[in-house]
Design a protein around this motif. Structure first.
Motif, PDB file in Angstrom:
ATOM      1  N   VAL A 100       9.111   4.668 -10.177  1.00  0.00           N
ATOM      2  CA  VAL A 100       8.956   4.342  -8.758  1.00  0.00           C
ATOM      3  C   VAL A 100       7.506   4.489  -8.344  1.00  0.00           C
ATOM      4  O   VAL A 100       6.964   3.644  -7.617  1.00  0.00           O
ATOM      5  N   ASP A 101       6.837   5.556  -8.807  1.00  0.00           N
ATOM      6  CA  ASP A 101       5.425   5.760  -8.473  1.00  0.00           C
ATOM      7  C   ASP A 101       4.555   4.618  -9.011  1.00  0.00           C
ATOM      8  O   ASP A 101       3.646   4.152  -8.327  1.00  0.00           O
ATOM      9  N   ILE A 102       4.867   4.163 -10.206  1.00  0.00           N
ATOM     10  CA  ILE A 102       4.113   3.042 -10.765  1.00  0.00           C
ATOM     11  C   ILE A 102       4.377   1.768  -9.961  1.00  0.00           C
ATOM     12  O   ILE A 102       3.454   1.014  -9.641  1.00  0.00           O
ATOM     13  N   ALA A 103       5.636   1.547  -9.590  1.00  0.00           N
ATOM     14  CA  ALA A 103       5.997   0.334  -8.846  1.00  0.00           C
ATOM     15  C   ALA A 103       5.373   0.313  -7.464  1.00  0.00           C
ATOM     16  O   ALA A 103       5.009  -0.752  -6.959  1.00  0.00           O
ATOM     17  N   THR A 104       5.236   1.483  -6.835  1.00  0.00           N
ATOM     18  CA  THR A 104       4.666   1.537  -5.485  1.00  0.00           C
ATOM     19  C   THR A 104       3.149   1.636  -5.502  1.00  0.00           C
ATOM     20  O   THR A 104       2.511   1.576  -4.458  1.00  0.00           O
ATOM     21  N   GLY A 105       2.558   1.794  -6.674  1.00  0.00           N
ATOM     22  CA  GLY A 105       1.110   1.828  -6.772  1.00  0.00           C
ATOM     23  C   GLY A 105       0.502   3.204  -6.621  1.00  0.00           C
ATOM     24  O   GLY A 105      -0.721   3.334  -6.527  1.00  0.00           O
ATOM     25  N   GLU A 106       1.301   4.254  -6.580  1.00  0.00           N
ATOM     26  CA  GLU A 106       0.769   5.605  -6.454  1.00  0.00           C
ATOM     27  C   GLU A 106       0.124   6.064  -7.760  1.00  0.00           C
ATOM     28  O   GLU A 106      -0.800   6.864  -7.755  1.00  0.00           O
ATOM     29  N   VAL A 107       0.639   5.561  -8.881  1.00  0.00           N
ATOM     30  CA  VAL A 107       0.118   5.900 -10.201  1.00  0.00           C
ATOM     31  C   VAL A 107      -0.159   4.598 -10.932  1.00  0.00           C
ATOM     32  O   VAL A 107       0.643   3.672 -10.870  1.00  0.00           O
ATOM     33  N   GLU A 108      -1.322   4.534 -11.612  1.00  0.00           N
ATOM     34  CA  GLU A 108      -1.650   3.331 -12.378  1.00  0.00           C
ATOM     35  C   GLU A 108      -1.079   3.452 -13.781  1.00  0.00           C
ATOM     36  O   GLU A 108      -1.129   4.516 -14.392  1.00  0.00           O
TER      37      GLU A 108
END
Length: 76
Positions: free
Chosen positions: A19-27
């Motif tokens: 989810v973090d990757i999908a929302t752009g919080e983590v690259e």
């Protein structure tokens, strides 16, 4: 520094990471040489490694290096 962050084995933590990757919080990509503070030309030369060195050496010089390496291994 590892090339890629290790994926968590726990399903809940893995779901959060996705989810973090999908929302752009983590690259989810490797940093470029410029982002790491490295010269791109030097990085390109470094990737050739031993193949470029072997191509530049003559047959006699390669044989001499190989004999020296074998002697060092067997002398231990």
């Amino acid at each position: 520094m590892p090339k890629h962050p290790k994926r968590p084995r726990d399903p809940a933590q893995l779901a959060k990471l996705i989810v973090d990757i999908a929302t752009g919080e983590v690259e989810d990509r490797e940093p470029t040489p410029e982002e790491q503070g490295k010269d791109p030309a030097a990085v390109a030369l470094g990737k050739k490694g031993g193949a470029a060195r072997a191509a530049a050496l003559g047959k006699r010089k390669r044989l001499e290096i190989a004999k020296r390496a074998a002697k060092a291994r067997w002398d231990k």
